[in-house]
Design a protein around this motif. Structure first.
Motif, PDB file in Angstrom:
ATOM      1  N   PHE A  72       0.711  -1.071  -0.038  1.00  0.00           N
ATOM      2  CA  PHE A  72      -0.101   0.159  -0.029  1.00  0.00           C
ATOM      3  C   PHE A  72       0.891   1.334   0.117  1.00  0.00           C
ATOM      4  N   GLY A  73       2.064   1.125  -0.004  1.00  0.00           N
ATOM      5  CA  GLY A  73       3.154   2.190  -0.107  1.00  0.00           C
ATOM      6  C   GLY A  73       3.848   2.732   1.280  1.00  0.00           C
ATOM      7  N   ALA A  74       3.609   1.867   2.210  1.00  0.00           N
ATOM      8  CA  ALA A  74       4.445   2.289   3.429  1.00  0.00           C
ATOM      9  C   ALA A  74       5.771   1.825   3.200  1.00  0.00           C
ATOM     10  N   GLU A  75       6.673   2.730   3.572  1.00  0.00           N
ATOM     11  CA  GLU A  75       8.144   2.532   3.619  1.00  0.00           C
ATOM     12  C   GLU A  75       8.503   1.982   4.856  1.00  0.00           C
ATOM     13  N   PHE A  76       9.908   1.299   5.069  1.00  0.00           N
ATOM     14  CA  PHE A  76      10.293   0.749   6.279  1.00  0.00           C
ATOM     15  C   PHE A  76      11.815   1.031   6.213  1.00  0.00           C
ATOM     16  N   ARG A  77      12.151   1.223   7.414  1.00  0.00           N
ATOM     17  CA  ARG A  77      13.599   1.330   7.713  1.00  0.00           C
ATOM     18  C   ARG A  77      13.975   0.515   8.875  1.00  0.00           C
ATOM     19  N   ASP A  78      14.886  -0.520   8.755  1.00  0.00           N
ATOM     20  CA  ASP A  78      15.044  -1.428   9.846  1.00  0.00           C
ATOM     21  C   ASP A  78      16.028  -0.933  10.822  1.00  0.00           C
ATOM     22  N   GLU A  79      15.818   0.243  11.618  1.00  0.00           N
ATOM     23  CA  GLU A  79      16.678   0.985  12.513  1.00  0.00           C
ATOM     24  C   GLU A  79      15.723   1.612  13.331  1.00  0.00           C
ATOM     25  N   ASP A  80      16.378   1.947  14.708  1.00  0.00           N
ATOM     26  CA  ASP A  80      15.642   2.539  15.751  1.00  0.00           C
ATOM     27  C   ASP A  80      15.599   4.210  15.854  1.00  0.00           C
ATOM     28  N   VAL A  81      14.778   4.734  16.647  1.00  0.00           N
ATOM     29  CA  VAL A  81      15.114   6.013  16.740  1.00  0.00           C
ATOM     30  C   VAL A  81      15.975   6.245  17.887  1.00  0.00           C
ATOM     31  N   LEU A  82      16.581   7.263  17.910  1.00  0.00           N
ATOM     32  CA  LEU A  82      17.618   7.428  19.302  1.00  0.00           C
ATOM     33  C   LEU A  82      16.966   8.867  19.943  1.00  0.00           C
ATOM     34  N   ALA A  83      16.418   9.705  19.312  1.00  0.00           N
ATOM     35  CA  ALA A  83      15.820  10.770  19.754  1.00  0.00           C
ATOM     36  C   ALA A  83      14.671  11.333  19.070  1.00  0.00           C
ATOM     37  N   ILE A  84      13.851  11.954  19.796  1.00  0.00           N
ATOM     38  CA  ILE A  84      12.588  12.364  19.113  1.00  0.00           C
ATOM     39  C   ILE A  84      12.205  13.780  19.766  1.00  0.00           C
ATOM     40  N   GLU A  85      11.811  14.879  18.830  1.00  0.00           N
ATOM     41  CA  GLU A  85      11.432  16.223  19.778  1.00  0.00           C
ATOM     42  C   GLU A  85      10.559  17.104  18.939  1.00  0.00           C
ATOM     43  N   PRO A  86       9.764  17.852  19.512  1.00  0.00           N
ATOM     44  CA  PRO A  86       8.838  18.596  18.908  1.00  0.00           C
ATOM     45  C   PRO A  86       9.636  19.510  17.929  1.00  0.00           C
ATOM     46  N   ASP A  87       9.210  19.834  16.830  1.00  0.00           N
ATOM     47  CA  ASP A  87       9.614  20.769  15.912  1.00  0.00           C
ATOM     48  C   ASP A  87       8.546  21.667  15.164  1.00  0.00           C
ATOM     49  N   GLY A  88       8.109  22.696  16.012  1.00  0.00           N
ATOM     50  CA  GLY A  88       6.950  23.520  15.586  1.00  0.00           C
ATOM     51  C   GLY A  88       5.802  22.614  15.685  1.00  0.00           C
ATOM     52  N   LYS A  89       5.048  22.649  14.793  1.00  0.00           N
ATOM     53  CA  LYS A  89       3.799  21.590  14.784  1.00  0.00           C
ATOM     54  C   LYS A  89       4.204  20.195  14.277  1.00  0.00           C
ATOM     55  N   LEU A  90       5.505  20.082  14.125  1.00  0.00           N
ATOM     56  CA  LEU A  90       6.015  18.775  13.478  1.00  0.00           C
ATOM     57  C   LEU A  90       6.988  18.258  14.655  1.00  0.00           C
ATOM     58  N   PHE A  91       7.236  16.996  14.151  1.00  0.00           N
ATOM     59  CA  PHE A  91       8.251  16.434  15.010  1.00  0.00           C
ATOM     60  C   PHE A  91       9.622  15.953  14.272  1.00  0.00           C
ATOM     61  N   SER A  92      10.517  15.971  15.006  1.00  0.00           N
ATOM     62  CA  SER A  92      12.094  15.550  14.270  1.00  0.00           C
ATOM     63  C   SER A  92      12.584  14.358  15.080  1.00  0.00           C
ATOM     64  N   LEU A  93      12.812  13.410  14.284  1.00  0.00           N
ATOM     65  CA  LEU A  93      13.281  12.032  14.942  1.00  0.00           C
ATOM     66  C   LEU A  93      14.713  11.914  14.329  1.00  0.00           C
ATOM     67  N   LYS A  94      15.603  11.645  15.311  1.00  0.00           N
ATOM     68  CA  LYS A  94      17.055  11.345  14.920  1.00  0.00           C
ATOM     69  C   LYS A  94      17.171   9.633  14.956  1.00  0.00           C
ATOM     70  N   LEU A  95      17.585   9.074  13.843  1.00  0.00           N
ATOM     71  CA  LEU A  95      17.759   7.684  13.539  1.00  0.00           C
ATOM     72  C   LEU A  95      19.107   7.122  13.823  1.00  0.00           C
ATOM     73  N   GLU A  96      19.219   6.085  14.179  1.00  0.00           N
ATOM     74  CA  GLU A  96      20.803   5.582  14.549  1.00  0.00           C
ATOM     75  C   GLU A  96      21.720   5.483  13.246  1.00  0.00           C
ATOM     76  N   SER A  97      21.134   5.735  12.098  1.00  0.00           N
ATOM     77  CA  SER A  97      22.155   6.022  11.240  1.00  0.00           C
ATOM     78  C   SER A  97      22.498   7.165  11.035  1.00  0.00           C
ATOM     79  N   GLY A  98      22.119   8.077  11.771  1.00  0.00           N
ATOM     80  CA  GLY A  98      22.442   9.474  11.987  1.00  0.00           C
ATOM     81  C   GLY A  98      21.471  10.429  11.068  1.00  0.00           C
TER      82      GLY A  98
END
Length: 302
Positions: A72-98
């Motif tokens: 159905f079009g979903a994308e996958f990345r086999d890695e985890d999130v190291l950090a997540i924080e609000p970014d205005g009305k959005l969210f910023s997620l830092k992945l283990e790949s950098g």
């Protein structure tokens, strides 16, 4: 892919997250799912109490679910999130790949289990130097020597974060299983990585004072951080300000799987018992639909 914007980003690759990915992507929301399916407790299970399935392996369910979501079009990345924080009305997620990705909505479906080391002293010294949450407790170990136990992104990422506080950080793991980006961060921040060495005992009277290692050596430490999987509920909610229940164990979500933070949803075991696949799938369905709808509304309001 750095800084790519998604309508829906799902953390966790179990049945709740997969069902959310299926429904969100069917609603034409750009959907990214993060995590490895073998991190799900279902992966190693055999299921015989799920409607319309007499007996099936958890691994087969998860692989079929991923294939279905991708169709159905979903994308996958086999890695985890190291950090997540609000970014205005959005969210910023830092992945283990950098890499960093941004999201209009986030669905937390990481499960609730907190893996234990199962060694002497772990239970007795919990809260007295033993911790399962780097983001919660790192600040208590300024200029101290600490140990981290774990082989994957939570342990490596936690060790890197601890270098901002502790004077010395030791990471113990049988075999480090992270990508090159996170390995470089370990080197650059001076984390002392001990592969092939594990913690066999945590020692101390009223507080942690040392750890006994599998090679027979002893390391003096005042803190032991046990991080045996992906980022869990405590770390992620601490970053976002998501409300937990009174026991600080599960996320509080309403019938639309909304948390107290606009744009953040939760589904599955992370929302509490019964810890069953049927419940996770139902909540994932609701969360996926609601998150996609919210993301589209946000787009119209811009």
């Amino acid at each position: 892919m750095s800084d790519t914007l998604y309508d829906v980003v799902i953390l966790g690759s179990g049945p709740g997250g997969l069902q959310a990915a299926i429904h969100a992507s069917r609603k034409k929301a750009r959907t990214l799912m993060l995590g490895r399916i073998d991190n799900s407790s279902l992966y190693w299970a055999h299921v015989e109490n799920y409607c319309c399935q007499i007996k099936i392996s958890g691994e087969e369910i998860l692989k079929k679910g991923r294939d279905q979501a991708e169709s159905f079009g979903a994308e996958f990345r086999d890695e985890d999130v190291l950090a997540i924080e609000p970014d205005g009305k959005l969210f910023s997620l830092k992945l283990e790949s950098g890499d960093t990705v941004r999201a209009k909505t986030v669905i937390l479906a990481t499960g609730s289990s907190r893996n234990k080391l199962g060694v002497p002293g772990e239970k007795e010294l919990l809260g007295k130097g033993v911790s399962y949450c780097v983001d919660c407790d790192a600040g208590f170990y300024r200029n101290e020597v600490v140990a981290v136990a774990g082989c994957r992104s939570a342990a490596a990422g936690g060790a890197v974060a601890l270098t901002n506080f502790a004077s010395e950080v030791h990471l113990y793991c049988e075999e480090l299983d992270v990508n090159e980006g996170l390995r470089r961060q370990l080197d650059e921040t001076g984390v002392k990585v001990h592969e092939g060495v594990s913690i066999k005992e945590i020692r101390g009277e009223n507080a942690v004072s040392s750890v006994l290692l599998s090679d027979g050596a002893t390391q003096d430490v005042t803190g032991v951080f046990i991080e045996l999987g992906a980022k869990g509920v405590l770390e992620l909610t601490a970053m976002l300000g998501v409300q937990l229940d009174e026991n600080m164990k599960y996320i509080e979500a309403d019938k639309k799987q909304r948390t107290n933070v606009p744009g953040v949803y939760a589904a599955g075991d992370i929302c509490g018992p019964p810890l069953q696949m049927a419940k996770a799938v139902g909540e994932g369905c609701v969360a996926g639909i609601e998150a996609a709808t919210y993301a589209k509304k946000l787009e119209k309001d811009e």
